[in-house]
Design an enzyme around this catalytic site. Structure first.
Site, mmCIF file in Angstrom:
data_model
loop_
_atom_site.group_PDB
_atom_site.id
_atom_site.type_symbol
_atom_site.label_atom_id
_atom_site.label_comp_id
_atom_site.label_asym_id
_atom_site.label_seq_id
_atom_site.Cartn_x
_atom_site.Cartn_y
_atom_site.Cartn_z
ATOM 1 N N SER B 326 0.821 -1.261 -0.095
ATOM 2 C CA SER B 326 -0.064 0.150 0.044
ATOM 3 C C SER B 326 0.874 1.238 0.050
ATOM 4 O O SER B 326 0.310 2.460 -0.094
ATOM 5 C CB SER B 326 -0.796 -0.093 1.023
ATOM 6 O OG SER B 326 -1.790 -1.106 1.153
ATOM 7 N N ASP B 365 -10.783 -6.295 -0.309
ATOM 8 C CA ASP B 365 -10.045 -5.263 0.618
ATOM 9 C C ASP B 365 -9.682 -6.035 1.757
ATOM 10 O O ASP B 365 -10.043 -7.096 2.276
ATOM 11 C CB ASP B 365 -11.248 -4.279 0.992
ATOM 12 C CG ASP B 365 -10.464 -2.834 1.519
ATOM 13 O OD1 ASP B 365 -10.592 -2.026 0.622
ATOM 14 O OD2 ASP B 365 -10.027 -3.070 2.478
ATOM 15 N N HIS B 371 -15.118 -0.314 3.703
ATOM 16 C CA HIS B 371 -15.031 0.753 4.522
ATOM 17 C C HIS B 371 -16.186 1.885 4.299
ATOM 18 O O HIS B 371 -16.077 2.736 4.858
ATOM 19 C CB HIS B 371 -13.699 1.501 3.950
ATOM 20 C CG HIS B 371 -12.476 0.975 4.198
ATOM 21 N ND1 HIS B 371 -11.510 1.155 5.117
ATOM 22 C CD2 HIS B 371 -11.747 0.085 3.385
ATOM 23 C CE1 HIS B 371 -10.527 0.194 4.973
ATOM 24 N NE2 HIS B 371 -10.718 -0.410 3.950
ATOM 25 N N CYS B 384 -7.554 2.091 1.889
ATOM 26 C CA CYS B 384 -8.822 1.266 1.278
ATOM 27 C C CYS B 384 -8.313 0.679 -0.167
ATOM 28 O O CYS B 384 -7.848 1.443 -1.063
ATOM 29 C CB CYS B 384 -10.206 1.998 1.098
ATOM 30 S SG CYS B 384 -11.194 1.620 -0.072
#
Lengths: 376, 617
Positions: B326, B365, B371, B384
């Site tokens: 991420s 996810d 989310h 997210c």
């Protein structure tokens, strides 16, 4: 009745003579080469590296080279002539291959890895270049005219350039002189030869421009050895000391004191003559030069006895190249020629040059022993 | 030859050839005479002169080896120095009874048998009259014992040599590198004249990359010696130019903080000073002690290092390649803004998975259940995945590739260290040429969350973070700040300034979201925001080591340690006036927020504190 049986009728065959004739060995040449090779081992032993492994390796190489020589001596010279162009072309292809691989692998590359040994195409080209030129000129009316000269010059310059690019100046010089030798013996006019010399003198600045840094250094240190006393000049200074201190009679075998000073990583290769001259003195040096001259003389004699143009051009050129070897190496060790990497033929440690040299002598023996009418 | 027999004048050719052979023979004789004249000159006329040089008083030219340059960190702390070391050396030709002497020495100094054997081997390889070391690095007790007994050991000497020493041992071993004995392969490429007398050469890291500068220029002395090779007189001398001292941008104290913070994990930390590009921390754990390499590392020790599962010899910061996870999201978000693929306020619904229209596969996810409604700020703050699947899908791989390439992914950063790896930034062309396959849409999605083919080095990640913090002015990392010779001081490597044109508003949007990652109560790295007077902008990342099957669950505690996720974190601070950018990769660390972020937090804190102190003492 064929020639063989007719000859036997005239000459009562001696046993030894018969065997040697069957082996296609030229006795004077063989003895000269054998003596020189034995000297090589003796001097290598004395260069301080009394490691038997090195001696054994050198002996094995010499043995292999002699074997190759005898094998080649058995092949009819006609076959050499027949395959001259093919072998030359193959050599050029391999040279290009090596050059390309070298560029990929960064830095100098001179050999192809063939699994268990390394093959240097530049060694092969040392023999195939004079073969090619001799093959080309053999069927032309001699002395060569301008057109033939131009073709021959291109055929010589291509491999020379490829090898110089490796960069291996010493071998390039030998290849060029082997080709030029053929032209000389083919009757290149004296006026032309002088013209070439003049032309060479005028392109010297151009050559200088294309030389690598270390090659320039070598020329410069020859002119002024003191300028790089740690590098190349060091070799020249030290080899002069070694040779000079040898005096007339030398210090005797194993008596070299200079070779074990840390002076030459090349005391067993290119600079081995310094050790020889120190141990055997002026007499020894003259003896070695005499031995070389005998070998060269015998080769030239073989050339004069050869029965076709190809054979005598090739034989005389090989003899000439051998002399270039001797002259350039000794010249550089005694400090009258630049330090180019040429070994002392048959004596220096290192395999490939011995194999190539003896292959050349094998061809000479083939030329001599396959003559159709032996002098009676 | 019969073919053109008619045009060949055979008897004429024969005569010509014989003439040439005679001419050649005359030339050969003349040239040989030239050699003989020279030999006579050397061996008769010059004999006395050369003999005196060779014999009693011989002139030797010895190289004077330059002292190797010292390597300092940014505050002048010594990272690599030269210490005197005493070795016991024997010159076999000067020792009357070698075997006897060796056994007496063995008794006197308690020398193990292997060393005697090693000496015997070394001795045979040496040239005559060369002294060969028997014991290296003698301690005081050995020195004292031998000093007393020295008169009884002719031909045995104590030699002082300078040997390289690395006081920080394993702390910065990869970046500093080490020197080792010159091997045969290296010898071929070295300028021989320069290395006559040198025994060691830089092998890795700064020692290898700056070998020429550190080595210096070899000098020489012409000395007169007697038969015993004792120095009588120095005739001529050219002093060597000592090697240049290098001042690194590295901060060894900060490096220690980062290295210690990694604890027992394997991983890497890179910190860059944003304004200059100077590398402050270049840590790779585990390290190794470079000192044994200098004196010649024992084979079994080296084998153990090489075969160790933790790969201590591997410079993870420079050569380790990881999926960024991420941590790639801020850059993808910026790409989305720059290419107008999204607007910051636009909300999407995250149900916990994403599907390519018409395909049943669910791209999940990390948060089961999703989310909810997510805009760009929340997508970065809470990391997210669905938002970025969608964004990546909108952008397409071509845009992603070209934007990430500008930030330096998939290319070497150009740092002044040898051996850097470029990583892998996938593209359609790459996949076609390498795998001979078309690019699949699903692969775009996982590239958008930093998985799939994407491979980055910690150095690249730190550099991209610094470039982001620098608002598009590309930061090129370097290590050597100053090269100081006896005569002058030169700057380190030349840096080419480059700028990626970015809209300030877009950069602000992304940076705000990255501040939220640390400072918002929902941020994935909120754990590091306590007790600091400045703002940190960061992004966590978790890189999968193991592929998780559809419908399967990843449970950290059930998985073998070496298959656990890598934890990553990128950050810069202070967010309003960025000074330092950090990238942390913790192998098998699990979560970026809990494991990697605190390491970056510590490094940033210490750096900003130190720099405040320096400014207002």
């Amino acid at each position: 009745m064929n020639i063989e049986t007719r000859r036997e009728q005239f000459q009562p065959p001696s046993m030894l003579g018969n065997i040697l004739r069957k082996l296609h060995i030229d006795i004077p040449l063989f003895i000269g080469l054998l003596l020189t090779s034995l000297l090589s081992i003796a001097i290598l032993y004395s260069t301080g590296s009394q490691e038997t492994a090195i001696l054994i390796r050198q002996a094995a190489r010499i043995g292999l080279a002699f074997l190759l020589m005898i094998v080649l001596a058995h092949i009819d010279p006609y076959q050499f002539k027949r395959y001259s162009a093919l072998l030359f072309g193959l050599g050029i292809i391999l040279l290009v291959a090596v050059l390309i691989m070298g560029q990929i692998g960064k830095g100098a590359q001179r050999w192809l890895e063939l699994g268990f040994f390394r093959f240097q195409p530049s060694e092969m080209i040392k023999i195939t270049t004079p073969m090619m030129i001799a093959w080309y000129l053999a069927d032309q009316p001699l002395p060569p005219k301008a057109k033939q000269l131009l073709t021959a010059a291109i055929l010589i310059l291509v491999p020379t350039f490829l090898i110089a690019k490796q960069p291996d100046l010493g071998t390039a010089l030998l290849v060029a002189s082997s080709g030029a030798g053929v032209l000389f013996f083919a009757g290149l006019s004296w006026r032309f030869i002088l013209g070439i010399i003049a032309a060479l003198a005028s392109v010297t600045p151009v050559i200088w421009h294309f030389m690598r840094g270390y090659q320039r250094d070598r020329v410069l240190t020859l002119l002024d050895p003191e300028s790089d006393p740690l590098g190349r000049g060091y070799h020249i200074i030290q080899s002069k000391i070694a040779i000079g201190s040898g005096g007339i009679y030398g210090k005797g075998w194993l008596g070299s004191t200079q070779s074990e000073l840390d002076f030459l990583p090349e005391s067993s290769t290119d600079f081995i003559f310094a050790v020889f001259a120190e141990e055997f003195g002026l007499f020894g040096s003259l003896g070695l030069l005499g031995l070389y001259l005998l070998i060269i003389g015998r080769c030239l004699y073989i050339a004069t006895q050869a029965q076709d143009t190809y054979s005598r051009l090739l034989a005389s050129s090989l003899a000439f190249t051998f002399f270039v070897y001797v002259f350039v190496n000794i010249g550089m060790v005694i400090g009258i020629l630049p330090v180019v990497g040429i070994p002392l033929p048959l004596i220096s440690y290192g395999g490939t040059s011995i194999v190539t040299l003896l292959a050349g002598f094998g061809i000479l023996m083939s030329i001599h022993t396959h003559r159709k009418f032996l002098p009676i | 030859m019969s073919r053109i027999y008619s045009v060949k004048d055979n008897s004429g050719e024969n005569r010509l050839f014989l003439n040439r052979v005679v001419a050649a023979f005359i030339a050969i004789t003349l040239l040989t005479s030239g050699l003989i004249v020279r030999l006579v000159y050397l061996q008769i006329v010059g004999h006395e002169h050369y003999s005196s040089l060779a014999k009693d008083n011989s002139i030797k030219i010895v190289p004077l080896v330059p002292t190797r340059g010292i390597i300092y960190d940014r505050h002048g702390k010594i990272l690599a120095e030269n210490l005197p070391s005493y070795s016991l050396e024997l010159t076999p030709e000067k020792v009357p009874d070698l075997d006897g002497t060796l056994s007496r020495l063995q008794k006197l100094l308690d020398i193990p048998d292997e060393k005697i054997e090693l000496y015997q081997k070394l001795r045979k390889r040496q040239k005559w009259f060369t002294s060969t070391p028997l014991l290296l690095n003698m301690n005081n007790e050995e020195l004292a014992k031998f000093a007393v007994a020295m008169p009884f050991f002719p031909g045995v000497d104590i030699q002082t040599r300078l040997i390289r020493h690395y006081p920080y041992s394993d702390l910065a071993s990869h970046v500093i590198g080490y020197v080792g004995r010159i091997n045969e392969a290296e010898l071929k490429d070295l300028p021989i004249a320069e290395y006559r007398g040198s025994t060691h050469i830089g092998k890795l890291g700064i020692e290898g990359s700056y070998e020429t500068q550190l080595h210096g220029k070899t000098g020489y002395a012409e000395i007169e010696t007697n038969v015993q090779a004792r120095l009588l007189n120095t005739i001529n001398e050219k002093v060597p130019d000592p090697g240049a001292n290098l001042y690194l941008t590295l901060d060894i104290d900060l490096q220690k903080t980062a290295y210690d913070a990694l604890g027992t994990f394997n991983g890497a930390v890179v910190a860059i000073e944003i304004k200059t590009g100077g590398v402050l921390v270049f840590a790779s754990r585990p390290g190794f002690d470079p000192n044994p390499f200098v004196v010649g590392i024992a084979n079994d020790v080296f084998q153990a290092l090489q075969l160790s599962e933790n790969q201590p010899l591997y410079n993870r910061a420079l050569r380790g390649l990881y999926p960024p996870g991420s941590t790639i999201k801020p850059f993808i978000a910026l790409a989305g803004l720059e290419y107008d693929a999204i607007s910051p306020e636009h909300n999407i619904l995250c149900p916990g998975y994403y599907q390519i229209p018409g395909v049943s596969h669910q791209y999940r996810d990390w948060k089961k259940g999703g989310h909810g409604s997510v805009n760009l700020n929340k997508a970065i703050t809470e990391s997210c995945d669905v938002y970025f699947y969608r964004l990546a899908s909108t952008l397409g791989i071509d845009h992603i590739h070209s934007f990430l390439q500008k930030l330096g992914f998939g290319e070497k950063t150009g740092i002044d260290l040898i051996g850097e790896k470029a990583g892998l930034l996938p593209s359609r062309e790459w996949k076609r040429s390498r795998k001979n396959q078309a690019w699949y849409p699903g692969e775009t999605l996982i590239t958008g969350i930093g998985q799939g083919y994407l491979q980055i080095s910690p150095l690249q990640l730190a550099r991209a973070t610094a470039t982001l913090a620098n608002r598009g002015s590309v930061v090129t990392p370097f290590l050597v700040n100053k090269i100081a010779t006896a005569r002058n001081t030169l700057p380190g490597p030349e840096i080419h300034q480059q700028t990626i044109p970015l809209k300030p508003a877009n950069v602000n949007t992304v940076i705000e979201a990255m501040i939220n990652v640390v400072h918002s109560p929902r941020g994935t790295a909120k754990g590091i925001n306590t007790n600091i007077s400045y703002q940190i902008a960061g992004k966590t990342g978790t890189a999968q080591v193991l592929g998780i099957k559809q419908n399967a669950k990843y449970n950290e505690n059930e998985i073998d340690f070496k298959f656990r996720d890598h934890a990553l974190f990128i950050a810069f601070a202070p967010a309003d006036d960025p000074k330092i950018a950090v990238a942390v990769v913790v192998e098998n660390g699990g979560h970026g927020g809990s494991v990697a972020a605190p390491i970056a937090g510590q490094v940033i804190k210490q750096y900003l504190q130190d720099n405040d102190e320096h400014r207002n003492p």
